[in-house]
Every structure is written in structure tokens, then in C-alpha cells.
Scaffold this active site. Structure first.
Site, PDB file in Angstrom:
ATOM      1  N   ASP A 114       0.854  -1.178   0.000  1.00  0.00           N
ATOM      2  CA  ASP A 114       0.000   0.000   0.000  1.00  0.00           C
ATOM      3  C   ASP A 114       0.893   1.232   0.000  1.00  0.00           C
ATOM      4  O   ASP A 114       1.993   1.210   0.568  1.00  0.00           O
ATOM      5  CB  ASP A 114      -0.894   0.003   1.253  1.00  0.00           C
ATOM      6  CG  ASP A 114      -1.785   1.241   1.319  1.00  0.00           C
ATOM      7  OD1 ASP A 114      -2.718   1.346   0.499  1.00  0.00           O
ATOM      8  OD2 ASP A 114      -1.531   2.104   2.183  1.00  0.00           O
ATOM      9  N   ASP A 163      -2.695  -0.612   7.010  1.00  0.00           N
ATOM     10  CA  ASP A 163      -3.722  -0.892   6.013  1.00  0.00           C
ATOM     11  C   ASP A 163      -3.463  -2.211   5.290  1.00  0.00           C
ATOM     12  O   ASP A 163      -4.398  -2.955   4.964  1.00  0.00           O
ATOM     13  CB  ASP A 163      -3.795   0.246   4.992  1.00  0.00           C
ATOM     14  CG  ASP A 163      -4.483   1.482   5.555  1.00  0.00           C
ATOM     15  OD1 ASP A 163      -4.845   1.459   6.746  1.00  0.00           O
ATOM     16  OD2 ASP A 163      -4.652   2.466   4.814  1.00  0.00           O
ATOM     17  N   GLU A 174       0.880   5.559   0.625  1.00  0.00           N
ATOM     18  CA  GLU A 174       0.199   6.784   1.013  1.00  0.00           C
ATOM     19  C   GLU A 174       0.831   7.928   0.221  1.00  0.00           C
ATOM     20  O   GLU A 174       2.049   7.952   0.012  1.00  0.00           O
ATOM     21  CB  GLU A 174       0.335   7.042   2.514  1.00  0.00           C
ATOM     22  CG  GLU A 174      -0.355   6.012   3.395  1.00  0.00           C
ATOM     23  CD  GLU A 174      -1.864   5.951   3.191  1.00  0.00           C
ATOM     24  OE1 GLU A 174      -2.444   7.006   2.853  1.00  0.00           O
ATOM     25  OE2 GLU A 174      -2.432   4.877   3.368  1.00  0.00           O
ATOM     26  N   HIS A 226      -5.196   4.505   7.615  1.00  0.00           N
ATOM     27  CA  HIS A 226      -4.639   5.133   6.411  1.00  0.00           C
ATOM     28  C   HIS A 226      -3.126   5.313   6.530  1.00  0.00           C
ATOM     29  O   HIS A 226      -2.568   6.299   6.059  1.00  0.00           O
ATOM     30  CB  HIS A 226      -5.327   6.466   6.113  1.00  0.00           C
ATOM     31  CG  HIS A 226      -6.741   6.315   5.663  1.00  0.00           C
ATOM     32  ND1 HIS A 226      -7.094   5.859   4.411  1.00  0.00           N
ATOM     33  CD2 HIS A 226      -7.899   6.545   6.328  1.00  0.00           C
ATOM     34  CE1 HIS A 226      -8.403   5.814   4.306  1.00  0.00           C
ATOM     35  NE2 HIS A 226      -8.921   6.223   5.460  1.00  0.00           N
TER      36      HIS A 226
END
Length: 502
Positions: A11, A163, A13, A158
Site C-alpha cells: 500500500d 492498512d 500513502e 490510512h
């Protein structure tokens, strides 16, 4: 040789763009390596990333993920961690929530930004796609926060590593529920949404469920549609690809039709099998043609005549709607695809003098997050009449097979522009090493001469200069079908384009 059989859940960000044309900047990368046989985490890695321009971290960005400028001031740049990220991702199966549309493109942009080769996946599992297809919308909008709330896993932070681990837990929970439902379908799925590929199917028209083996779940089609369900191997049904992951989906196993009983039911816990089914649908319009001769040292090759060997393509006024037949062709472990035939041959259409409404679009992506190319043209009344008829037949058969997907008409008639219908033509691509190239043959017509265009870089900018708004062209295309992520319809795949120079 290093074992790279793990599934890497990852993931990213990023900053949130606040103006048109502004790019995303990576702020954090997190990943875990998961054993696909035991579903245990073997390794993890996460790091904050300092963007080259700290002003990109706006208040909106901080509100989304809590990563401030101060937090990343002493963090490494992406160039500092690129080798580590490449080693984690390259040659493994990628997994994550909505990674096809968001995380994969961001990774590719980051590597392109430092002029380094990007990692390539062995396969891809987008859990948003997978769970929407298999688990349905019983958990609401299928965002990670909604799924976590549904299973009582807490709040989504987040932050990348949190996550990723939540994503992995959600997937295991969903797989367990599906496994239990497949064991006691008459009891556990009585009042829940069930995928059309599961052992129980819900009729779109009346909401009733019919257990497999207890009667047909496919309604009798209209008399105007012929339905065939041939037994074929996946290797026969799958269109072969140069793509490195095609062996995963082209297994030489017999595929029973939709009315087979439990033996055809896919294993709800087999993540790679799920991924193969999803990729099969994604790749349905990336049809591999025989590659054109490589003439990169020559800018143009010349041909004369109007058809250039495309004699099997029919103009709309030469196509008889009564001669249509629709065939269900097996793809993978019970999943079937609609083939659209005219006089028992693949339907291929030639439509002349189409005007380009919108030029090349890259808004859609393939299984690895690469742009998939398409453009929009105005459609004549004859072509609309033909495509509407195909649309209606294909939609009826899709609903009859138990699909709950929303049908998207192939002809776009926007409110206020009903008299200006449009269609989208898709340009299939193939991956050749690190190069993505399109296989649609493109010609330019000047007076009575037709010249084949040979592209050297396969850059979208090359296409942009040829297919622009207002361009007139002749299109030779096939008619394909798709049923993916609860959206179904037919897709027009361009095989050849003749661009009028004047």
C-alpha cells in the site's frame, strides 16, 4: 534461484493533488510478504518517503493520512529506497485494495521519476475487484474501512503497513465466510447476496435462489438467441498472450458449463485462482494479434486498395440481425464468456467515415496498472441500430446466466445529447519486454493511396498526433463481451483503423 512465490500485499500513502495537472507524491510505502499456502506473514517493510517538493503536503493531504511535512523531513527519498522496493515487488504476485487504479500507477510513476526500470508482477490480486465480485456488497461500499467495520477489525488508520495488514485480515475473513457458505449453501446463503459464480445463484428478475444440481439456474432464452455451451479446455478458450502471467490462467484443464455441480465450484481460499479469474476478465479485450513486421527503421510502408485484406469485416447495412447467435465459451473454472457470432462466425464490423469526438484516453488500466488505450467516435444511426440489437441480446443472456452485474450499454447517449450518440473503440496492447505496444494496424489515407503507419517509440503522444478530435477514420473492429467487478457490457476492439488525412 531465489524463491519469489510469496504474495506481496502493499500500500502507498500519497499527497492529494489540489489543482489540475498536479501529480501525486509518495509519502509512505508498506508491504508484507505472505506465504500463499499457509497464509502467514513472512516479512514486512515500511518507510516514510520524503517528496522532492514538501509544499505538496497540503492540509487536505494531512487530513487524509496524518503524514505531516515534519514527519518526512528526515525520511529517505524514493531514490534511496527504490532498490528495496524493486526487490520486494519484482517477480511476485501483487495484492492490495484498489491497487490496479491507484497503487500500481503510483509505483510506476515513482520509478519513472528517477529513470529506473519499474518492477513487474507475476500476477495481480486487486481485493476491491475480487471481493466485490465474490463477496458482494453485503459490506456496503466495499472500501477497506467498511469491510473492517463489517468484521469488527477496528478503524482504518490510512497508514501503509496498518492498512496492508488489515487488508490481509479482511481477505481471510471473507474467504472463510465464502468457504462456509459453499459448505452449507441452502442455509448460510439463504438471505445473503451471492456471486453468480458461487454454488447458489439469484435470479436478477425475481430474486429467487436455485441450488446447483437442483434445477437450472439459467432461464430459457428468447427464441432469437442461439446458445451453445461447448466443452473446451482453458488452453483452447484463452487467447494466448506474450504476457508473462498467461501460463497462470491458461491451464490445460477441462471446464464444465454453468450447470455442473460442486466439482466446478472454485476454491474460495485459493487466492491465485481468484486472481486468475479476475485477470482473465481484465485481459478480455487485450487480444493478442500476430505482431506486425518490425520496421522501426522505416517510417511508412505503402499499400494500395481499400480493404487491405480485411474481407471478413461487414458494414452495418450488410449484417442481418436474424443471423446473430450468442455462444457461451468457457474461460476458467466455471466462468464463461459470451461470444457474439454472425452466421456462425465471429462478428467483425467495418464502419466508415467515423468522426472522432474525443482523442486517446488512458483513464482505464490493465492488470498491472498500465494505461489501456481507447477513443470515442460519433456513431451513425445504422451502426447504433446494429449495436443496440447486439446489446439487447447479450444483456438478456448475461442476466439469464445469473449475473448480478450492472449492464453498461455500448452506445453512449448522454442526457441532452440523445441525437449525438457515441461509441468507444479500444486499442489492444501487448507487453514486449519493457515496451507496451498496440497491435491495431493504423493506416493513413491520402487521395487514393493508403499508407501503413509504423511507430518507433509506441508513445501515446504518437497516437495523439494521429487520432485527434475531429479526425475522420474508417474502423474495423470486433465485438467482445465482459463481466467484471459487477459491471458488464460489450466492448469494441479496433483491429484496423484508416485515418483520412483531409
Amino acid at each position: 534461484m531465489e524463491d519469489r512465490s510469496e504474495i506481496v500485499f502493499f500500500d502507498v500513502e500519497t499527497t492529494i493533488p489540489t489543482r489540475t495537472g498536479q501529480r501525486y507524491a509518495l509519502l509512505e510505502f508498506g508491504a508484507i510478504l505472505v506465504c500463499p499456502r499457509k497464509l502467514v506473514e513472512k516479512h514486512s517493510y515500511s518507510t516514510l518517503v520524503r517528496p522532492s517538493d514538501l509544499s505538496l503536503i497540503s492540509t487536505l493531504s494531512v487530513r487524509c493520512n496524518g503524514i505531516t511535512r515534519d514527519a518526512v523531513t528526515s525520511a529517505p527519498t524514493f531514490a534511496d529506497i527504490a532498490d528495496k522496493v524493486f526487490d520486494i515487488l519484482h517477480g511476485r504476485i501483487w495484492a492490495g485494495h484498489n491497487i490496479l487504479k491507484f497503487d500500481c500507477p503510483r509505483i510506476r510513476e515513482a520509478f519513472a521519476g528517477i529513470n529506473k526500470p519499474e518492477p513487474e508482477p507475476k500476477g495481480t490480486i486487486d481485493t476491491l475487484t475480487l471481493l466485490t465480485e465474490r463477496f458482494g456488497r453485503r459490506a456496503g461500499n466495499m472500501k477497506m474501512a467498511s469491510l473492517a467495520t463489517y468484521f469488527g477489525l477496528g478503524q482504518q488508520t490510512h497508514r501503509s503497513l496498518d492498512d496492508v495488514r488489515m487488508n490481509f485480515e479482511v481477505l481471510k475473513y471473507c474467504a472463510t465466510v465464502l468457504f462456509l457458505e459453499s459448505s452449507l449453501p441452502n442455509i448460510l446463503t439463504k438471505n445473503s447476496w451471492v456471486s453468480p459464480n458461487a454454488s447458489i445463484r439469484r435470479s436478477r428478475t425475481n430474486g429467487n435462489t436455485t441450488p446447483e444440481g437442483m434445477g437450472s439456474s439459467i432461464d430459457t432464452p428468447s427464441s432469437s438467441v442461439k446458445i451453445e455451451t461447448p466443452m473446451k479446455s482453458v488452453a483452447e478458450a484463452h487467447i494466448q498472450s506474450d504476457n508473462p502471467i498467461s501460463p497462470l490462467v491458461s491451464r490445460n484443464v477441462e471446464v464444465p458449463d454453468l450447470l455442473e455441480t460442486n466439482s466446478s465450484r472454485p476454491d474460495p481460499l485459493n487466492l491465485v485462482q481468484f486472481s486468475a479469474e479476475v485477470r482473465e476478465s481484465i485481459q478480455s479485450d487485450d487480444m493478442e494479434e500476430e505482431p506486425a513486421s518490425d520496421s522501426r527503421n522505416s517510417s511508412v510502408s505503402t499499400a494500395t486498395g481499400g480493404h487491405i485484406g480485411y474481407t471478413d469485416f461487414l458494414e452495418p447495412n450488410n449484417i442481418s440481425i436474424s443471423s446473430f447467435s450468442l455462444s457461451l465459451s468457457p474461460l476458467y473454472r466455471g466462468i464463461q464468456k459470451i461470444q457474439i457470432l454472425h452466421n456462425n462466425a465471429e462478428l467483425q464490423v467495418c464502419s466508415r467515415c467515423l468522426k472522432v469526438r474525443f482523442g486517446i484516453s488512458t483513464r482505464f488500466v490493465d492488470y498491472a496498472g498500465r494505461p489501456r488505450l481507447s477513443f470515442v467516435v460519433d456513431a451513425s444511426s445504422e451502426l447504433c441500430q446494429l449495436l443496440d440489437a447486439i446489446d439487447n441480446l447479450a444483456q438478456k443472456l448475461t442476466e439469464d446466466t445469473g449475473s448480478m452485474s450492472e449492464w453498461r450499454p455500448v452506445v453512449n447517449r448522454k442526457p441532452g445529447f440523445m441525437n449525438c450518440p457515441t461509441i468507444r473503440l479500444n486499442l489492444p496492447i501487448v507487453v514486449d519486454g519493457n515496451i507496451c505496444r498496440w497491435v491495431t494496424e493504423i493506416y493513413q489515407k491520402e487521395s487514393s493511396t493508403i499508407q501503413k503507419l509504423v511507430f518507433s517509440r509506441f508513445d501515446v503522444a504518437e497516437l495523439d498526433s494521429v487520432i485527434t478530435q475531429g479526425t475522420i477514420l474508417d474502423a474495423y473492429f470486433s465485438v467482445d463481451s465482459y463481466d467484471y467487478q459487477q459491471i458488464a457490457g460489450i466492448r469494441l476492439v479496433a483491429k484496423k483503423l484508416i485515418v483520412h488525412s483531409s
